[in-house]
Design an enzyme around this catalytic site. Structure first.
Site, mmCIF file in Angstrom:
data_model
loop_
_atom_site.group_PDB
_atom_site.id
_atom_site.type_symbol
_atom_site.label_atom_id
_atom_site.label_comp_id
_atom_site.label_asym_id
_atom_site.label_seq_id
_atom_site.Cartn_x
_atom_site.Cartn_y
_atom_site.Cartn_z
ATOM 1 N N ASP A 94 -16.154 -56.690 79.087
ATOM 2 C CA ASP A 94 -17.314 -56.253 79.853
ATOM 3 C C ASP A 94 -17.229 -54.811 80.326
ATOM 4 O OD1 ASP A 94 -19.069 -58.390 80.124
ATOM 5 O OD2 ASP A 94 -17.844 -59.331 81.671
HETATM 6 C C1 GLC Z 1 -16.636 -56.911 86.368
HETATM 7 C C2 GLC Z 1 -15.233 -57.403 86.161
HETATM 8 C C3 GLC Z 1 -15.093 -58.001 84.832
HETATM 9 C C4 GLC Z 1 -16.120 -59.059 84.692
HETATM 10 C C5 GLC Z 1 -17.515 -58.516 84.962
HETATM 11 C C6 GLC Z 1 -18.518 -59.610 84.903
HETATM 12 O O1 GLC Z 1 -16.918 -55.916 85.498
HETATM 13 O O2 GLC Z 1 -14.300 -56.388 86.270
HETATM 14 O O3 GLC Z 1 -13.794 -58.528 84.696
HETATM 15 O O4 GLC Z 1 -16.072 -59.572 83.405
HETATM 16 O O5 GLC Z 1 -17.565 -57.922 86.197
HETATM 17 O O6 GLC Z 1 -19.780 -59.254 85.336
HETATM 18 C C1 GLC Z 2 -14.491 -61.916 82.655
HETATM 19 C C2 GLC Z 2 -15.836 -62.376 82.156
HETATM 20 C C3 GLC Z 2 -15.859 -62.496 80.650
HETATM 21 C C4 GLC Z 2 -15.352 -61.232 80.019
HETATM 22 C C5 GLC Z 2 -13.984 -60.838 80.581
HETATM 23 C C6 GLC Z 2 -13.496 -59.507 80.066
HETATM 24 O O1 GLC Z 2 -13.553 -62.923 82.453
HETATM 25 O O2 GLC Z 2 -16.192 -63.630 82.701
HETATM 26 O O3 GLC Z 2 -17.152 -62.771 80.197
HETATM 27 O O4 GLC Z 2 -15.291 -61.420 78.649
HETATM 28 O O5 GLC Z 2 -14.073 -60.757 81.980
HETATM 29 O O6 GLC Z 2 -14.219 -58.444 80.561
#
Ligand code: GLC
Ligand code: GLC
Length: 811
Positions: free
Chosen positions: A483
């Site tokens: 993300d």
């Molecule tokens: C933030 C977190 C990330 C997560 C995302 C979800 O960016 O750091 O880990 O996956 O939020 O919205």
């Molecule tokens: C968090 C989110 C997932 C994402 C991951 C890496 O676990 O829930 O959707 O893939 O972060 O950013």
């Protein structure tokens, strides 16, 4: 250092020291009604949706942490104490919390009085039982007063914390015998109320928080309890609560049991009222009646235990290593089920108001629980598919109550659609049920746009094909699985979210991770086409997959490992060229699992690079070197301090990709070593460093660049649970459902002598014994079925209901 121990026979983690380094929680409930409960009875309850139907109030980010929950106070003369130590924190003579499968038992002993509270949600019931047993262990008769306490949330957990100008005026309750009803907003738009009842006459009650606590006291010293006198307060606005006061006399050795019930009721519009202003209570009374005796509670509790016996009987390992067995047989499966139920909505790190059901998250969760509840997996897959957009892309999440996709936390994550193929394939392999492909499923919840589920998979597949970049690799969109790798974001405004902002409409940034994912799940799609008689579509899809393999080999290889991406400017990401972020884990994992370049030694080389660059005592970190400054062109990833989260933390979700990759190479020693490094049961002795529950995975463990490597965050709701379960059961232990049959192909440490697994697959029970007399990692020398030699390692489908012995000798 430890704070408790595993009780494997009972499937419980037993906390014996209440001063854990963070609240260690458990979950109650299995269908609609859920509770989070910490080892000191903190937490909250909700029905169906942690945001819109929150029953009790909880303050995240509070000090002291974890204040508010389902509290009992025992007033014994001058001494006031709580069985869970908190909130009063009177030193107890004995303390113990047992977190089990959907229940928690908290027991405290003080001055010869023992109090034990059992918390659970009976199956199929919109209520929590809190059964409290007090036993007089002293030699003299005793008189004590028990006070209960829950604080009501005004339903919408988000609004509850924000909209005080309105909310402090709307609270309404009704008191009816020993039941306290919370009916805020019931008069107008709500068809639901909550109640908290007890099966004993009251010495008094309170429903107004400030009257009960006293305006300047906390939960640790409510004035009513300290003085031993309930105020019989009636809440009008402000902060409604429910507190019962029950007086108990206990002879030496005598025990008395109180059953409290925290429930939720919905009434039809024409059945809301008994008379003007008085809510219709028949449904609540029936529920209260149902659990009015310890015998009925015991029966419901037994039902819950049998339910879990059933769920956990489908994959049972005996490896001789107690830590591995308890992960595989109990805790990892349990966590997978909780993760399925809650997605990413409510934990002690997810507030229940931010993220609902994630498209990619929930599709991945399927691989962790599909063997337990295949029918619910099917339903979840179809619900997810129904939020898919007509062009094949996906909303990133939907709210459980409405089941409609929304853009609140972004969209255009180009990995999203492909996970639908993964989950559907996993479901079909487990069940053999190809009919799911023919199920009519809407796009964007529009029934008029319903098409067979197969069409959803086809559009998911095509979405990648339709969105290729300059190197023939998939465009990343807002981000892929990571993300925080935001290659089109370019954010300089701290007031905008990295997840919802893209300041440049880019058609250059490409993801090698999605490329690997497309090859892996694209092949699955080809197989599904073939098996459903779509030969032409299969051939065409195969061509796209082959082209993607070629693009990765040509443009996605950096010399010693797979590149991670191309950025907005077409520059390489995850390359030796980069001073920071030279190598990333995700593309190594996906390209290895897909076997891209396997024949030419690329998988081996990539995974050796992972070992050299990313391995550490506490797991594999996400990339190296960590980013030490903010890089506008990379986005959120570089906004985290080095060693945390996506900036080179151990992001446990992706470690199993490497474990599985190692099994592709047959390197069982390494695969299992990576497994052990992050499996919580192996970290129990380091609980003071790890800080979170030693019975469930956390999303992230601080990496070697952090100030305190090994410190975990975000336990419970993480794709880590499903992926680790998948890696250990299907690839390391190697017992893997296929479309036609169960395959056995372990890849284990050479030192192992073998193991046994009982696996119930499509109604057949297989007792599988794996022997390793030659001490190899992988490779099958012979297989027998019920004593008869067999060729190959695919066990044919046998009659449902039958039991068979399979012997597999490695060598
Ligand atoms: C933030 C977190 C990330 C997560 C995302 C979800 O960016 O750091 O880990 O996956 O939020 O919205
Ligand atoms: C968090 C989110 C997932 C994402 C991951 C890496 O676990 O829930 O959707 O893939 O972060 O950013």
């Amino acid at each position: 250092m430890r704070f408790g121990h595993f009780d494997d026979a009972a499937r419980e983690y037993v906390i014996t020291n209440p001063r854990t380094p963070y609240p260690w929680i458990n979950y109650l409930g299995n269908d609609d009604f859920f509770g989070l409960i910490s080892h000191t009875a903190g937490g909250y309850a909700f029905c169906k949706d942690a945001r819109f139907r929150r029953l009790t109030r909880y303050r995240y980010n509070n000090v002291p942490w974890d204040d508010g929950g389902r509290y009992f106070y025992i007033q014994d003369g001058d001494c006031v104490w709580s069985p869970g130590w908190k909130p009063v924190r009177t030193e107890l003579d004995e303390y113990r919390c047992r977190h089990g499968m959907s229940y928690t038992i908290i027991r405290g002993v003080k001055n010869g009085i023992e109090a034990e509270a059992l918390f659970f949600v009976p199956l199929g019931t919109w209520a929590e039982v809190h059964q409290l047993t007090l036993t007089n262990r002293s030699q003299v008769a005793r008189a004590v007063r028990v006070f209960s306490l829950v604080e009501w949330c005004l339903w919408n957990a988000h609004d509850d914390l924000n909209n005080l100008q309105r909310n402090l005026s709307i609270g309404e309750v009704e008191i009816d015998g020993s039941a306290i009803y919370h009916k805020t907003e019931y008069r107008e738009r709500r068809n639901h109320y909550a109640f908290y009842a007890v099966n004993a006459p009251l010495a008094g009650f309170d429903t107004d928080r400030d009257a009960f606590l006293g305006p300047y006291n906390g939960f640790d010293s409510p004035a009513a309890v300290m003085e031993g006198t309930p105020r019989n307060s009636e809440a009008h606005g402000w902060s409604p609560i429910a507190s019962h006061c029950v007086a108990l006399h206990l002879q030496p050795g005598e025990a008395k049991t109180l059953v409290f019930l925290l429930g939720y009721v919905e009434n039809a519009d024409d059945q809301k009222w008994d008379r003007p202003g008085v809510i219709h209570k028949a449904n609540a009374r029936a529920l209260i009646e149902r659990f009015a005796t310890p015998a009925s509670v015991a029966a419901a509790f037994q039902e819950l235990r049998s339910f879990w016996d059933g769920l956990l009987s489908r994959y049972v390992l005996d490896s001789g290593d107690a830590r591995l067995d308890r992960m595989v047989n109990v805790w990892n499966q349990y966590q997978c089920m909780v993760t399925f139920n809650l997605s990413r909505s409510a934990s002690y790190f997810e507030t229940g108001i931010g993220r609902g059901v994630g498209f990619r998250d929930s599709n991945q969760d399927v691989i962790g629980f599909v063997h337990q509840v295949p029918a619910r997996a099917r339903q979840r897959i179809l619900e997810l598919a129904a939020t898919q957009l007509p062009d094949g892309s996906a909303y990133h999440q939907y709210q459980p109550l409405t089941k409609r996709g929304n853009s609140d936390i972004g969209g255009d994550f180009n990995d999203d659609p492909l996970w639908l193929i993964f989950s559907t394939a996993a479901y079909i392999k487990e069940t053999g049920d190809f009919s799911i492909l023919d199920e009519q499923v809407p796009f964007d919840n529009d029934e008029r746009a319903a098409r067979p589920h197969f069409e959803h998979l086809k559009r998911a597949f095509s979405h990648t094909v339709d969105n290729l970049g300059p190197h023939g690799l998939p465009l990343i969109g807002r981000a892929d699985w990571n993300d925080c790798l935001n290659l089109n974001c370019f954010s300089t405004d701290p007031n905008e979210s990295f997840q919802t902002t893209s300041n440049r409409a880019g058609r250059t940034a490409e993801s090698v991770m999605i490329a690997g994912q497309f090859v892996l799940y694209g092949r699955e799609f080809v197989e599904l086409c073939r098996r459903s008689g779509r030969e032409q579509e299969a051939l065409e899809a195969q061509r796209h997959v082959d082209a993607m393999v070629a693009s990765v080999l040509e443009h996605g290889w950096d010399g010693e490992w797979f590149l991670r991406a191309y950025d907005f400017f077409g520059n390489r990401v995850g390359s030796r060229e980069n001073e920071e972020g030279s190598i990333f884990i995700e593309s190594q994992g996906f390209c290895a699992m897909a076997g891209i370049g396997l024949g030419e030694g690329k998988v081996e080389q990539a995974l050796d690079s992972v070992n050299a660059w990313l391995d550490s005592d506490v797991g594999l970190v996400l990339h190296q070197p960590a980013f030490t400054r903010y890089r506008l062109e990379y986005g959120e990833i570089s906004s985290y301090p080095p060693g945390y989260k996506e900036n080179a933390g151990v992001f446990c979700h992706n470690n199993p990709w490497i474990m599985i990759g190692e099994t592709v190479l047959g390197r069982g020693d390494r695969a299992f070593e990576y497994y052990r490094k992050i499996a919580p049961a192996y970290l129990e002795d380091r609980s003071d460093v790890h800080r979170l529950e030693p019975y469930v995975y956390a999303q992230m463990v601080a990496g070697r660049d952090a100030a305190r490597p090994g410190e975990a965050k975000n336990s419970w709701l993480t794709g880590t649970a499903a992926w680790n379960y998948y890696a250990i059961t299907q690839f390391i232990l190697g017992i893997r459902p296929g479309y036609d049959a169960l395959e056995v192909n372990p890849c284990i440490p050479r030192t192992w002598n073998g193991f046994t697994v009982t696996r119930i697959f499509r109604g057949v029970t297989y007792h599988i014994e794996v022997r390793n007399p030659r001490h190899v990692s992988k490779g099958i020398r012979r297989v027998s079925l019920d004593g008869d030699p067999m060729s190959g390692n695919t066990i044919p489908m046998l009659d449902p209901g039958s039991e068979h012995r399979v012997m597999v000798e490695l060598g």
